[in-house]
Design a protein around this motif. Sequence first.
Motif, PDB file in Angstrom:
ATOM      1  N   LEU A   1       0.867  -1.152  -0.102  1.00  0.00           N
ATOM      2  CA  LEU A   1      -0.050   0.094  -0.094  1.00  0.00           C
ATOM      3  C   LEU A   1       0.844   1.360  -0.090  1.00  0.00           C
ATOM      4  N   ILE A   2       0.798   2.136  -0.946  1.00  0.00           N
ATOM      5  CA  ILE A   2       1.539   3.284  -1.280  1.00  0.00           C
ATOM      6  C   ILE A   2       0.727   4.452  -0.573  1.00  0.00           C
ATOM      7  N   LEU A   3       1.488   5.131   0.293  1.00  0.00           N
ATOM      8  CA  LEU A   3       0.951   6.405   0.819  1.00  0.00           C
ATOM      9  C   LEU A   3       1.374   7.727  -0.004  1.00  0.00           C
ATOM     10  N   GLU A   4       0.571   7.845  -1.046  1.00  0.00           N
ATOM     11  CA  GLU A   4       0.776   8.850  -2.199  1.00  0.00           C
ATOM     12  C   GLU A   4       0.375  10.127  -1.734  1.00  0.00           C
ATOM     13  N   PRO A   5       1.352  11.038  -1.769  1.00  0.00           N
ATOM     14  CA  PRO A   5       1.049  12.474  -1.436  1.00  0.00           C
ATOM     15  C   PRO A   5      -0.006  13.174  -2.668  1.00  0.00           C
ATOM     16  N   ASN A   6      -1.153  13.794  -1.975  1.00  0.00           N
ATOM     17  CA  ASN A   6      -2.166  14.376  -2.984  1.00  0.00           C
ATOM     18  C   ASN A   6      -1.795  15.754  -3.405  1.00  0.00           C
ATOM     19  N   ASP A   7      -0.676  15.935  -3.875  1.00  0.00           N
ATOM     20  CA  ASP A   7       0.175  17.113  -4.136  1.00  0.00           C
ATOM     21  C   ASP A   7      -0.669  17.731  -5.668  1.00  0.00           C
ATOM     22  N   HIS A   8      -0.992  16.835  -6.537  1.00  0.00           N
ATOM     23  CA  HIS A   8      -1.660  17.261  -7.775  1.00  0.00           C
ATOM     24  C   HIS A   8      -3.154  17.670  -7.507  1.00  0.00           C
ATOM     25  N   PRO A   9      -3.434  18.888  -8.169  1.00  0.00           N
ATOM     26  CA  PRO A   9      -4.614  19.401  -7.993  1.00  0.00           C
ATOM     27  C   PRO A   9      -6.065  18.407  -8.132  1.00  0.00           C
ATOM     28  N   ALA A  10      -5.746  17.409  -9.199  1.00  0.00           N
ATOM     29  CA  ALA A  10      -6.903  16.522  -9.531  1.00  0.00           C
ATOM     30  C   ALA A  10      -6.691  15.431  -8.385  1.00  0.00           C
ATOM     31  N   ALA A  11      -5.673  15.145  -7.784  1.00  0.00           N
ATOM     32  CA  ALA A  11      -5.471  14.061  -6.503  1.00  0.00           C
ATOM     33  C   ALA A  11      -6.217  14.776  -5.392  1.00  0.00           C
ATOM     34  N   LYS A  12      -6.004  16.043  -5.183  1.00  0.00           N
ATOM     35  CA  LYS A  12      -6.824  16.931  -4.017  1.00  0.00           C
ATOM     36  C   LYS A  12      -8.406  16.704  -4.210  1.00  0.00           C
ATOM     37  N   GLU A  13      -8.735  17.087  -5.449  1.00  0.00           N
ATOM     38  CA  GLU A  13     -10.026  17.114  -5.859  1.00  0.00           C
ATOM     39  C   GLU A  13     -10.769  15.786  -5.720  1.00  0.00           C
ATOM     40  N   TYR A  14     -10.088  14.975  -6.344  1.00  0.00           N
ATOM     41  CA  TYR A  14     -10.792  13.568  -6.148  1.00  0.00           C
ATOM     42  C   TYR A  14     -10.760  13.188  -4.750  1.00  0.00           C
ATOM     43  N   GLN A  15      -9.929  13.221  -4.107  1.00  0.00           N
ATOM     44  CA  GLN A  15      -9.823  12.769  -2.519  1.00  0.00           C
ATOM     45  C   GLN A  15     -11.025  13.698  -1.836  1.00  0.00           C
ATOM     46  N   LYS A  16     -11.045  14.725  -2.010  1.00  0.00           N
ATOM     47  CA  LYS A  16     -12.140  15.369  -1.299  1.00  0.00           C
ATOM     48  C   LYS A  16     -13.447  15.170  -1.682  1.00  0.00           C
ATOM     49  N   LYS A  17     -13.816  15.003  -2.894  1.00  0.00           N
ATOM     50  CA  LYS A  17     -14.963  14.665  -3.479  1.00  0.00           C
ATOM     51  C   LYS A  17     -15.429  13.344  -2.752  1.00  0.00           C
ATOM     52  N   LEU A  18     -14.512  12.348  -2.971  1.00  0.00           N
ATOM     53  CA  LEU A  18     -15.014  11.157  -2.446  1.00  0.00           C
ATOM     54  C   LEU A  18     -15.127  11.074  -1.006  1.00  0.00           C
ATOM     55  N   PHE A  19     -14.653  11.838  -0.175  1.00  0.00           N
ATOM     56  CA  PHE A  19     -14.788  11.825   1.333  1.00  0.00           C
ATOM     57  C   PHE A  19     -15.868  12.474   1.622  1.00  0.00           C
ATOM     58  N   ALA A  20     -16.340  13.650   0.724  1.00  0.00           N
ATOM     59  CA  ALA A  20     -17.637  14.490   1.053  1.00  0.00           C
ATOM     60  C   ALA A  20     -18.710  13.665   0.805  1.00  0.00           C
ATOM     61  N   ASP A  21     -18.760  12.581  -0.106  1.00  0.00           N
ATOM     62  CA  ASP A  21     -19.667  11.695  -0.734  1.00  0.00           C
ATOM     63  C   ASP A  21     -19.772  10.365   0.183  1.00  0.00           C
ATOM     64  N   GLY A  22     -18.770  10.450   1.065  1.00  0.00           N
ATOM     65  CA  GLY A  22     -18.826   9.086   2.008  1.00  0.00           C
ATOM     66  C   GLY A  22     -18.238   7.867   1.344  1.00  0.00           C
ATOM     67  N   ILE A  23     -17.464   8.048   0.395  1.00  0.00           N
ATOM     68  CA  ILE A  23     -16.979   6.829  -0.401  1.00  0.00           C
ATOM     69  C   ILE A  23     -15.709   6.472   0.176  1.00  0.00           C
ATOM     70  N   PRO A  24     -15.744   5.418   0.363  1.00  0.00           N
ATOM     71  CA  PRO A  24     -14.291   4.665   0.872  1.00  0.00           C
ATOM     72  C   PRO A  24     -13.326   4.485  -0.281  1.00  0.00           C
ATOM     73  N   VAL A  25     -11.955   4.793  -0.061  1.00  0.00           N
ATOM     74  CA  VAL A  25     -11.179   4.637  -1.094  1.00  0.00           C
ATOM     75  C   VAL A  25     -10.584   3.496  -1.170  1.00  0.00           C
ATOM     76  N   THR A  26     -10.694   2.492  -0.336  1.00  0.00           N
ATOM     77  CA  THR A  26     -10.160   1.295  -0.331  1.00  0.00           C
ATOM     78  C   THR A  26     -10.780   0.395   0.869  1.00  0.00           C
ATOM     79  N   MET A  27     -10.499  -0.997   0.883  1.00  0.00           N
ATOM     80  CA  MET A  27     -11.195  -1.877   1.786  1.00  0.00           C
ATOM     81  C   MET A  27      -9.973  -2.687   2.297  1.00  0.00           C
ATOM     82  N   PHE A  28     -10.058  -2.921   3.605  1.00  0.00           N
ATOM     83  CA  PHE A  28      -9.266  -3.836   4.129  1.00  0.00           C
ATOM     84  C   PHE A  28      -9.768  -5.088   4.838  1.00  0.00           C
TER      85      PHE A  28
END
Length: 128
Positions: free
Chosen positions: A54-81
């Motif tokens: 599992l890579i802990l990837e920095p969200n430095d790119h604007p698209a990555a920030k937006e992607y992460q922010k929208k998933l979180f706001a919509d309550g969507i998990p990014v992965t499953m353990f």
Amino acid sequence: MLKIIVTSIFVQDQDKALAFYTETLGFITKHDIPTGKFRWIALVSPGEEEGTELILEPNDHPAAKEYQKKLFADGIPVTMFGVADVQEEYKRLLESGVKFTMEPTKMGELTIAVFDDTCGNLIQIIQR
């Protein structure tokens, strides 16, 4: 046959994420390599040191920030353990101060729960 060997999630702060994922969740650091401004941080499950990383990837790119922010706001998990016992893991993580957005919930033959990783993501745990 293809085999998943690496997957990644975007994190807001690599140091904070590394601490949370190792100290709270219990993953093991396999690689922590400086790559300029950021680091290549790869984690593995205990007892599976040669397993999927599992890579802990920095969200430095604007698209990555937006992607992460929208998933979180919509309550969507990014992965499953996967876990052997969702109730037991839920209790352990609650005692460690982890905030859940969904308590263990039975869905057919599965039981799932969702928590905030403190680094911009919702993570789902699942018991089959």
